[in-house]
Design a protein around this motif. Structure first.
Motif, PDB file in Angstrom:
ATOM      1  N   GLN A  63      18.764  41.704  33.131  1.00 25.20           N
ATOM      2  CA  GLN A  63      17.956  42.345  32.073  1.00 25.20           C
ATOM      3  C   GLN A  63      18.527  42.769  30.859  1.00 25.20           C
ATOM      4  N   GLY A  64      18.148  43.099  29.882  1.00 26.17           N
ATOM      5  CA  GLY A  64      18.679  43.618  28.616  1.00 26.17           C
ATOM      6  C   GLY A  64      19.896  42.993  28.127  1.00 26.17           C
ATOM      7  N   ASP A  65      20.841  43.720  28.252  1.00 23.34           N
ATOM      8  CA  ASP A  65      22.249  43.271  27.365  1.00 23.34           C
ATOM      9  C   ASP A  65      22.872  42.372  28.480  1.00 23.34           C
ATOM     10  N   ASP A  66      22.404  42.017  29.990  1.00 26.79           N
ATOM     11  CA  ASP A  66      23.074  41.017  30.741  1.00 26.79           C
ATOM     12  C   ASP A  66      23.026  39.784  30.236  1.00 26.79           C
ATOM     13  N   ASP A  67      21.833  39.412  29.297  1.00 26.21           N
ATOM     14  CA  ASP A  67      21.673  38.032  28.934  1.00 26.21           C
ATOM     15  C   ASP A  67      21.036  37.962  27.553  1.00 26.21           C
ATOM     16  N   HIS A  68      21.781  37.733  26.558  1.00 24.57           N
ATOM     17  CA  HIS A  68      21.177  37.304  25.280  1.00 24.57           C
ATOM     18  C   HIS A  68      21.594  35.810  24.941  1.00 24.57           C
ATOM     19  N   SER A  69      20.782  34.988  25.632  1.00 23.20           N
ATOM     20  CA  SER A  69      21.210  33.484  25.509  1.00 23.20           C
ATOM     21  C   SER A  69      20.210  32.746  24.784  1.00 23.20           C
ATOM     22  N   MET A  70      20.668  31.412  24.293  1.00 22.32           N
ATOM     23  CA  MET A  70      19.712  30.623  23.883  1.00 22.32           C
ATOM     24  C   MET A  70      19.690  29.300  24.469  1.00 22.32           C
TER      25      MET A  70
END
Length: 153
Positions: A63-70
């Motif tokens: 959640q949240g900052d764990d995964d900022h992926s494209m």
């Protein structure tokens, strides 16, 4: 006990992985998912994969900052058609975790028959969309779903 999918058709187009350990997402088919040929339209597969990735991430506690992926890459190998009225689910395994990217292997199963294989690569990015390293917490969260070859393969 849920029936296990049958043997993989077409000799190796769907890799022999530890699918019994995979995360499973049920897909509800709708009339709008079907094209004039009477089977699920190829474009819907990508949408279903997004649903499966989101469901998998939620179940792993990402959640949240764990995964900022494209999404950087998507491969689909269609093996058998899927038709309206079939019971469909997607099984997902984390095939690889790199420095800034992670790869998910997924197979579509309809009425317990594997019908398609997909591989997607997500790249973690910062606010400027520049790749950055995956946090250690992310690696720990996905560890239960790491893919490996099936015994005897």
């Amino acid at each position: 006990m849920t029936a296990q999918p049958s043997a993989v058709p077409s000799g190796g187009r769907i890799p022999a992985l530890n699918w019994n350990d995979a995360h499973r997402t049920s897909i509800q088919l709708r009339f709008a998912d079907v094209d004039a040929m009477g089977h699920v339209n190829n474009a819907r597969y990508a949408e279903f994969l997004e649903v499966a990735r989101m469901d998998m991430s939620q179940s792993l506690g990402i959640q949240g900052d764990d995964d900022h992926s494209m999404l950087a890459r998507l491969e689909l190998d269609y093996v058998r058609e899927i038709r309206l009225g079939q019971t469909v689910f997607i099984e997902s395994l984390v095939e690889r975790v790199g420095r800034s990217s992670w790869t998910v292997a997924a197979r579509f199963v309809a009425d317990n028959v594997p019908c398609a294989f997909a591989r997607s690569v997500q790249v973690r990015v910062n606010a400027d969309h520049i790749p950055e390293a995956l946090p250690e917490r992310f690696r720990e969260l996905v560890a239960p779903l790491l893919a490996h070859g099936a015994p005897g393969s």
